[in-house]
Design a protein around this motif. Structure first.
Motif, PDB file in Angstrom:
ATOM      1  N   ASP A  60      67.067  27.901  53.106  1.00  0.00           N
ATOM      2  CA  ASP A  60      67.711  26.941  53.999  1.00  0.00           C
ATOM      3  C   ASP A  60      66.672  26.059  54.699  1.00  0.00           C
ATOM      4  OD1 ASP A  60      69.070  25.668  56.048  1.00  0.00           O
ATOM      5  OD2 ASP A  60      70.299  27.405  56.542  1.00  0.00           O
ATOM      6  N   ALA A  61      66.716  24.769  54.396  1.00  0.00           N
ATOM      7  CA  ALA A  61      65.745  23.835  54.990  1.00  0.00           C
ATOM      8  C   ALA A  61      65.833  23.805  56.512  1.00  0.00           C
ATOM      9  CB  ALA A  61      65.977  22.428  54.437  1.00  0.00           C
ATOM     10  N   ASP A  62      67.046  23.988  57.047  1.00  0.00           N
ATOM     11  CA  ASP A  62      67.199  23.925  58.507  1.00  0.00           C
ATOM     12  C   ASP A  62      66.406  25.041  59.189  1.00  0.00           C
ATOM     13  OD1 ASP A  62      68.754  21.687  58.485  1.00  0.00           O
ATOM     14  OD2 ASP A  62      70.664  22.744  58.673  1.00  0.00           O
ATOM     15  N   ILE A  63      66.364  26.214  58.533  1.00  0.00           N
ATOM     16  CA  ILE A  63      65.604  27.328  59.113  1.00  0.00           C
ATOM     17  C   ILE A  63      64.111  26.989  59.136  1.00  0.00           C
ATOM     18  CG2 ILE A  63      64.869  29.727  58.713  1.00  0.00           C
ATOM     19  CD1 ILE A  63      67.738  30.322  57.852  1.00  0.00           C
ATOM     20  N   VAL A 101      58.232  21.886  55.666  1.00  0.00           N
ATOM     21  CA  VAL A 101      59.437  22.404  55.004  1.00  0.00           C
ATOM     22  C   VAL A 101      59.187  22.516  53.493  1.00  0.00           C
ATOM     23  CG1 VAL A 101      61.851  21.868  54.451  1.00  0.00           C
ATOM     24  CG2 VAL A 101      61.007  21.547  56.783  1.00  0.00           C
ATOM     25  N   ARG A 102      58.558  21.497  52.927  1.00  0.00           N
ATOM     26  CA  ARG A 102      58.263  21.502  51.485  1.00  0.00           C
ATOM     27  C   ARG A 102      57.373  22.699  51.126  1.00  0.00           C
ATOM     28  NH1 ARG A 102      55.833  16.537  50.984  1.00  0.00           N
ATOM     29  NH2 ARG A 102      57.822  15.510  51.308  1.00  0.00           N
ATOM     30  N   ASP A 103      56.357  22.934  51.934  1.00  0.00           N
ATOM     31  CA  ASP A 103      55.446  24.062  51.681  1.00  0.00           C
ATOM     32  C   ASP A 103      56.160  25.405  51.783  1.00  0.00           C
ATOM     33  OD1 ASP A 103      53.454  22.270  51.335  1.00  0.00           O
ATOM     34  OD2 ASP A 103      52.429  22.671  53.243  1.00  0.00           O
ATOM     35  N   ARG A 104      57.051  25.516  52.758  1.00  0.00           N
ATOM     36  CA  ARG A 104      57.771  26.781  52.940  1.00  0.00           C
ATOM     37  C   ARG A 104      58.669  27.065  51.728  1.00  0.00           C
ATOM     38  NH1 ARG A 104      57.902  30.375  54.068  1.00  0.00           N
ATOM     39  NH2 ARG A 104      59.310  31.097  55.677  1.00  0.00           N
ATOM     40  N   PHE A 105      59.333  26.022  51.223  1.00  0.00           N
ATOM     41  CA  PHE A 105      60.141  26.208  50.012  1.00  0.00           C
ATOM     42  C   PHE A 105      59.264  26.700  48.864  1.00  0.00           C
ATOM     43  CE2 PHE A 105      63.625  23.334  51.611  1.00  0.00           C
ATOM     44  CZ  PHE A 105      64.658  24.219  51.388  1.00  0.00           C
ATOM     45  N   ALA A 106      58.129  26.043  48.687  1.00  0.00           N
ATOM     46  CA  ALA A 106      57.241  26.408  47.569  1.00  0.00           C
ATOM     47  C   ALA A 106      56.803  27.867  47.691  1.00  0.00           C
ATOM     48  CB  ALA A 106      56.041  25.471  47.541  1.00  0.00           C
ATOM     49  N   GLN A 107      56.443  28.269  48.896  1.00  0.00           N
ATOM     50  CA  GLN A 107      56.029  29.667  49.139  1.00  0.00           C
ATOM     51  C   GLN A 107      57.137  30.640  48.774  1.00  0.00           C
ATOM     52  OE1 GLN A 107      55.234  30.196  53.287  1.00  0.00           O
ATOM     53  NE2 GLN A 107      53.309  29.041  53.227  1.00  0.00           N
TER      54      GLN A 107
END
Ligand code: ATP
Length: 197
Positions: free
Chosen positions: A36-39, A97-103
């Motif tokens: 979830d991007a909002d998180i 946010v982009r980095d967190r998704f990738a992780q």
């Protein structure tokens, strides 16, 4: 497993169109992981974060609550009235946010992952996903759902809707459009079809 082998569903839509309802269904019925991007966007401005101190440097105490956390409504007021400041803030938060998704994607074993990203297009995060699902509904319904859920007047709901990229533009960029103009059963049936395609 490489992300190339995965099906990465980017779930987006307009405010109050039913994104969370679809994400919850995919998690509950199909046991799919939902990121979830909002998180992550909230995490970006957690107390003690680098981005939060950059925000305080720029705007000072007017955006700081008594307990030292971010005063979101004060910041919201600034960015709503100053488009350039909105852009500046997004430049801080979107890369995080982009980095967190990738992780997170690297950790997940599932072949199918749902990425719930309300601002998928606005934040230019399309490259993160392999397909884009847009949840859409008629404007009158969107206003009614926002009235009921958020206690907004029809005028306030309309202002929020109009401050976003239009739903028609999002629909035009979608791989799958889920039309949420009826009951939950009708919505879920469309999700079942989209997932099987
Ligand atoms: P936001 O952009 O504000 O996060 P959202 O796109 O995630 O919203 P939801 O929270 O899923 O939208 O739905 C908005 C409201 O409308 C919720 O209260 C939800 O329960 C209700 N709702 C969504 N779809 C339906 C439906 N088909 N029938 C009845 N109520 C619905």
């Amino acid at each position: 497993m490489s992300n190339l082998a995965k099906r990465l569903i980017g779930l987006t839509g307009g405010i109050g169109t039913g994104k969370t309802t679809v994400a919850d269904y995919l998690a509950d019925r199909y046991a799919l992981p939902v990121l979830d991007a909002d998180i992550y966007a909230r995490e970006a401005v957690d107390q003690g974060s680098q981005i939060l101190s950059t925000i305080f440097q720029r705007y000072g105490n007017q955006v700081k609550s008594a307990d030292g956390s971010l005063n979101r409504s004060a910041l919201g007021e600034i960015i709503f009235n100053h488009p350039q400041e909105k852009q500046w803030l997004e430049q801080q938060i979107h890369p995080f946010v982009r980095d967190r998704f990738a992780q997170e994607l690297q950790q997940l074993k599932s072949k199918i992952v749902v990425l719930s990203i309300p601002l998928l297009f606005e934040a230019n995060l399309m490259a993160l996903v392999t397909e884009i699902w847009v949840v859409s509904c008629d404007r009158s319904l969107q206003i009614r759902r926002l009235q009921q859920r958020n206690g907004l007047t029809p005028q306030q709901a309309a202002t929020r809707i109009d401050s976003q990229m239009s739903l028609a533009q999002k629909v035009a960029l979608a791989d799958v459009v889920l039309t949420n103009n009826a009951g939950l059963a009708e919505l879920y049936a469309q999700v079942d079809v989209a997932l099987q395609s």
